[in-house]
Design a protein around this motif. Structure first.
Motif, PDB file in Angstrom:
ATOM      1  N   ALA A   3       0.850  -1.195   0.000  1.00 27.41           N
ATOM      2  CA  ALA A   3       0.000   0.000   0.000  1.00 27.41           C
ATOM      3  C   ALA A   3       0.882   1.241   0.000  1.00 27.41           C
ATOM      4  O   ALA A   3       1.844   1.346   0.748  1.00 27.41           O
ATOM      5  N   LEU A   4       0.542   2.144  -0.863  1.00 28.66           N
ATOM      6  CA  LEU A   4       1.267   3.399  -0.995  1.00 28.66           C
ATOM      7  C   LEU A   4       0.339   4.515  -0.544  1.00 28.66           C
ATOM      8  O   LEU A   4      -0.788   4.613  -1.031  1.00 28.66           O
ATOM      9  N   GLN A   5       0.790   5.340   0.423  1.00 31.71           N
ATOM     10  CA  GLN A   5      -0.046   6.450   0.862  1.00 31.71           C
ATOM     11  C   GLN A   5       0.631   7.759   0.479  1.00 31.71           C
ATOM     12  O   GLN A   5       1.803   7.971   0.778  1.00 31.71           O
ATOM     13  N   LYS A  26       0.224  12.125   0.193  1.00 32.20           N
ATOM     14  CA  LYS A  26      -0.455  13.354   0.617  1.00 32.20           C
ATOM     15  C   LYS A  26      -0.684  14.186  -0.639  1.00 32.20           C
ATOM     16  O   LYS A  26       0.256  14.520  -1.353  1.00 32.20           O
ATOM     17  N   ASP A  58      -8.135   4.312  -2.277  1.00 32.78           N
ATOM     18  CA  ASP A  58      -8.932   4.938  -1.229  1.00 32.78           C
ATOM     19  C   ASP A  58      -8.490   6.388  -1.115  1.00 32.78           C
ATOM     20  O   ASP A  58      -7.324   6.665  -0.850  1.00 32.78           O
ATOM     21  N   ASP A 105      -9.098   9.910   0.838  1.00 32.04           N
ATOM     22  CA  ASP A 105      -9.680  10.561   2.009  1.00 32.04           C
ATOM     23  C   ASP A 105      -9.657  12.067   1.753  1.00 32.04           C
ATOM     24  O   ASP A 105      -8.598  12.700   1.807  1.00 32.04           O
ATOM     25  N   THR A 151      -5.472  12.550   1.501  1.00 31.38           N
ATOM     26  CA  THR A 151      -4.559  11.446   1.237  1.00 31.38           C
ATOM     27  C   THR A 151      -5.154  10.491   0.206  1.00 31.38           C
ATOM     28  O   THR A 151      -6.367  10.366   0.081  1.00 31.38           O
ATOM     29  N   THR A 187      -4.540   6.455  -0.838  1.00 28.34           N
ATOM     30  CA  THR A 187      -3.892   5.182  -0.537  1.00 28.34           C
ATOM     31  C   THR A 187      -4.171   4.244  -1.705  1.00 28.34           C
ATOM     32  O   THR A 187      -5.319   4.074  -2.108  1.00 28.34           O
ATOM     33  N   VAL A 188      -3.106   3.663  -2.248  1.00 22.76           N
ATOM     34  CA  VAL A 188      -3.232   2.812  -3.427  1.00 22.76           C
ATOM     35  C   VAL A 188      -2.539   1.479  -3.190  1.00 22.76           C
ATOM     36  O   VAL A 188      -1.403   1.444  -2.721  1.00 22.76           O
ATOM     37  N   GLU A 189      -3.241   0.400  -3.508  1.00 24.63           N
ATOM     38  CA  GLU A 189      -2.633  -0.933  -3.549  1.00 24.63           C
ATOM     39  C   GLU A 189      -2.703  -1.373  -4.997  1.00 24.63           C
ATOM     40  O   GLU A 189      -3.795  -1.573  -5.534  1.00 24.63           O
ATOM     41  N   GLU A 225       5.476   2.950  -7.760  1.00 17.64           N
ATOM     42  CA  GLU A 225       5.146   4.195  -7.070  1.00 17.64           C
ATOM     43  C   GLU A 225       5.248   5.376  -8.031  1.00 17.64           C
ATOM     44  O   GLU A 225       4.385   6.250  -8.050  1.00 17.64           O
TER      45      GLU A 225
END
Length: 67
Positions: A2-4, A6, A33, A35, A40, A42-44, A49
């Motif tokens: 998972a890559l989060q 900003k 996802d 937010d 943010t 979030t990518v799986e 990247e």
């Protein structure tokens, strides 16, 4: 993995949909996802990247710490 990220340019649910759709265009099975409140993403995904960051920037958004 998972890559989060900003993404300070996220302002609304429309922004979230644009980012999600852009990532799904290059990788339909990616889990995304966004937010809106926390700004943010979030990518799986199988994509690198760098590829994910390029897709978000191509969608018209900025990523904190990424040019």
């Amino acid at each position: 993995m998972a890559l989060q990220l900003k993404v300070p340019s996220i302002a609304c649910n429309g922004c979230a949909e644009t980012i999600t759709d852009t990532i799904h265009t290059m990788e339909p099975d990616a889990k995304v996802d966004v937010d809106v409140q926390a700004k943010t993403v979030t990518v799986e995904a199988q994509a690198s990247e760098e590829t994910i960051k390029q897709a978000i920037v191509a969608a018209g958004h900025t990523i904190e710490g990424y040019q």
